[in-house]
Design an enzyme around this catalytic site. Structure first.
Site, short mmCIF file in Angstrom:
data_model
loop_
_atom_site.label_atom_id
_atom_site.label_comp_id
_atom_site.label_asym_id
_atom_site.label_seq_id
_atom_site.Cartn_x
_atom_site.Cartn_y
_atom_site.Cartn_z
N THR A 175 38.41 38.95 50.26
CA THR A 175 39.25 40.25 50.27
C THR A 175 37.97 40.62 50.40
O THR A 175 37.32 41.27 50.61
CB THR A 175 40.13 40.20 49.40
OG1 THR A 175 39.83 40.25 48.60
CG2 THR A 175 41.46 39.79 49.21
N LYS A 182 36.93 32.41 46.12
CA LYS A 182 37.77 33.82 46.64
C LYS A 182 37.42 34.49 45.19
O LYS A 182 38.45 34.23 44.36
CB LYS A 182 38.34 34.50 47.78
CG LYS A 182 39.56 34.01 47.56
CD LYS A 182 40.09 35.21 46.67
CE LYS A 182 40.12 36.60 47.50
NZ LYS A 182 40.67 38.01 46.63
N THR A 227 40.88 31.75 38.20
CA THR A 227 40.63 32.56 38.61
C THR A 227 41.39 32.48 39.67
O THR A 227 42.48 32.86 39.30
CB THR A 227 39.53 31.83 39.19
OG1 THR A 227 38.72 32.96 40.09
CG2 THR A 227 39.74 31.00 40.69
N GLU A 254 32.60 42.85 41.48
CA GLU A 254 32.85 44.32 42.52
C GLU A 254 31.51 45.24 42.57
O GLU A 254 31.75 45.69 41.05
CB GLU A 254 33.85 44.91 42.60
CG GLU A 254 35.09 44.11 43.55
CD GLU A 254 36.48 44.34 42.71
OE1 GLU A 254 37.19 44.02 44.50
OE2 GLU A 254 36.72 45.28 42.08
N ASN A 313 37.01 50.70 44.16
CA ASN A 313 38.11 50.58 43.16
C ASN A 313 38.36 51.93 43.39
O ASN A 313 39.61 52.45 43.33
CB ASN A 313 38.04 50.15 42.18
CG ASN A 313 38.04 48.28 42.23
OD1 ASN A 313 38.41 47.54 42.89
ND2 ASN A 313 37.01 47.95 41.46
N SER A 334 44.18 52.48 49.70
CA SER A 334 44.00 53.47 51.37
C SER A 334 43.09 52.76 52.31
O SER A 334 42.28 52.31 52.50
CB SER A 334 43.62 55.38 50.71
OG SER A 334 42.59 55.03 50.27
#
EC number: 2.3.1.35
Lengths: 411, 411
Positions: free
Chosen positions: B159, B185, B196, B283, B406, B411
């Site tokens: 993702t 992932k 996870t 991230e 994030n 959107s």
């Protein structure tokens, strides 16, 4: 430290708090860390002033916190010294000696015992604080003591704060005017379940130390202990209240005195307003968010769920992005570890129902919700449908500003 | 979703994992959310394959997690369907029906029972997943099944991941080659104390389901359960292991079998490498940090302190700013609520002692420490000096990249 832009949530003006009989103060530039700004506050209380306090529960509390913890049982206060720029935390025996020396200097300047001096330090952790800097400064400061303006002490205790924080109440008890003035600082390392960074409240109400302590602890729960900026709890959290007893009233000596309720409510209002100021000056904040949880199995459970939501970086970044991302709210409910039934969950942003019975609400209106998320003050409500427990936690969003401020704080 | 730059911590190359006898797969573009990339993985296992799994402990677990939890006690697996782009979490009865329909389509395509189909979904939470999209897709995918290349399934389940995550081990047991292949992932909503996001491991080792389950749960503790990116725990965390039993060996039916130790160690290595990949694709990550706590009163206490440090936004932003800010480490130790004695604390970055006996170390070398902090892989060690408890938690720094990713995910 770089200067950071003033929070968009800063108040448009500051209250002009009145003098509180029995309280005088002055500020000074001791040059502890900052240049061209005040960094020391000396406050003096008349004889007979009682003290109450709530201190951090951190296992690594600062030397000043340890000092206050030792003096609070005495219940009497004549002086308060606060410095910004150095937290005097994690400074070992040096920190303890520094605190003792500061108290001695202040006690001499004010003509009282060191056991009546309260101390607080805020700023960088781990750097030794050179108390000899206070020697000349506090003596000189003691010659300039005044009853106003209250914005000066509020400014002297700031660190990464972008605006000074003041709140006051004037109430009438049995026809006598009673005042409560409070100041606070803090915008990072703020998390509930402890006290705040630093906050000081004074009143002329005659009130016994144990009653003041009970009221302070009670109303701290729904103010400073109900806010979070970043889930990080300070080593230095200190909330102190001082009552000079100068108002011409018989003292409140019991919680059963009906005036305790009236006074307590006004105290609560002051604490709450200061706590909200702290959230609105949360590092990098652009939005203030009230997270309400209702229908939990208990108030405690509701609080833990509200805190999990308010601490979640994914919820907070979504709010910064003006995205009504209820999926992340569900995630935070799920991770809280408290009783929750996914299929009974309902979530509202303001009055807009976005989820009901564990899925997206039938009447969900993306346009209206997006418009709501553009506001500066947001209400997020989670209904669990399990019981009567409820709680609210106050927080702010998580933005690039937080990263910028904290990526270069020490250097 | 905007494309984000590949993590600077991405591996330079990916392992070319070998075929595992009894395992075939294919990927497809079902158009669930993303365009021009695969988003569905169908994996088939030969008859006799046993399954084990560790699932999220979130109170709001996804429909696919609920499905796996129901099927795991059966211990048998013939198929696995994973989709990215939609987590099918918080989707109520629609989510449950969607999962049932997906399992029926897959069972028909593979010619097995729905109780032998395992499912996982990852992506946005709260949006209904239209399972009818799988109908034609899975039938067609089932006609293209192959044993390699393993990078394809690793890619289909991504993702916000910026690189695919693979790890494998080939070991020899009694002269027979045994293989373990794993993929994973995840780069946000990652926190320990659960499994996870998604990870799948296959082996041709003949091993009883209960032994596999025990080994998986044990080694999950020091791999996926010991990582955190942002302290947020997913609704969809799923770690599944499948053993086809095709290697020409007598099966391991007991943990007392000495081969369980050998096999378990290799499994542990694969899980650990995958978990570290997840952290390195955290991230916005620019640095990988191993937080070691030693000298705690117990291993559990050490883990909770290490997690408090690794979850602290102030510690993580300091690391992003290459600042050896041990004051924030002290803060995090203090807030963990575990036994700690401030005046016994020692802190090291790499081999550099920055604090000892509760204050800055006498030989502290700012230049050397600053140079160390510029590295991409950092070791942070806290010694509590209280007992023998120790633990390590793996995390990454907190940067502007996390906020950017994030602030606009949905959107």
């Amino acid at each position: 430290m770089a200067a950071h832009p003033v929070s968009p949530l800063a108040p448009k003006s500051y209250p002009d708090l009145p003098a509180v009989a029995g309280v005088r103060f002055a500020t000074a530039e001791a040059g502890i860390k900052y240049k061209n700004r005040t960094d020391v506050l000396l406050m003096a209380f008349d004889e007979g002033t009682v003290a109450a306090g709530v201190l951090t529960r951190s296992k690594c509390s600062s030397a000043a916190v340890d000092w206050c913890r030792a003096n609070l049982p005495g219940g009497l206060a004549r002086g308060l010294v606060v410095n910004s720029g150095n937290a005097n935390a994690f400074t070992g025996t040096k920190g303890k000696k520094s605190v003792e020396m500061t108290a001695e200097i202040a006690a001499k300047a004010l003509g009282c015992s060191t056991s009546e001096i309260f101390l607080a330090s805020t700023g960088v952790i781990g750097e030794p604080l050179d108390a000899s800097k206070f020697a000349g400064v506090l003596d000189e400061t003691a010659t300039r003591m005044a009853e106003t303006p209250w914005i000066e002490p509020a400014k002297a205790i700031m660190t990464t704060d972008t605006f000074p924080k003041l709140s006051g109440a004037v109430l009438e008890i049995d026809g006598v005017e009673v005042k409560i003035n409070g100041i606070a600082k803090g915008s990072g390392m703020i998390a509930p379940d402890m006290a705040t960074m630093l906050s000081f409240v004074v009143t002329d109400m005659p009130v016994a130390a144990d009653v003041l302590q009970t009221l302070l602890a009670r109303h701290n729960q729904t103010s400073f202990n109900a806010i979070t900026v970043d889930s990080d709890t300070s080593t230095s959290d200190t909330l102190l209240a001082f009552a000079t007893g100068k108002a011409a009233l018989e003292p409140i000596t019991s919680l059963d005195d009906p005036r305790a309720e009236i006074f307590g409510q006004a105290l609560s209002d002051v604490l709450f307003e200061l706590a909200i100021h702290v959230v609105r000056d949360g590092e990098g904040a652009t939005k203030q968010v009230s997270v309400h949880v209702e229908g939990a199995v208990s108030d405690e459970s509701a609080f833990r769920i509200a805190k999990a939501i308010a601490d979640s970086p994914l919820v907070k970044t979504a709010i910064a992005g003006e995205d009504a991302n209820w999926g992340r709210v569900v995630m935070a409910v799920g991770k809280a570890g408290e009783p929750a039934d996914r299929d009974k969950l309902a979530i509202r942003f303001g009055d807009l129902v976005v989820a009901r019975d564990g899925e997206r609400a039938a009447g969900y209106d993306e346009t209206a919700t997006s418009a709501y998320m553009k506001g500066q003050e947001l209400e997020l409500t989670v209904s669990l449908g399990l019981g009567e427990g409820r709680a609210t936690v106050y927080t702010c969003d998580l933005t690039h500003g937080y990263i910028t401020i904290n990526g270069d704080y020490r250097s």
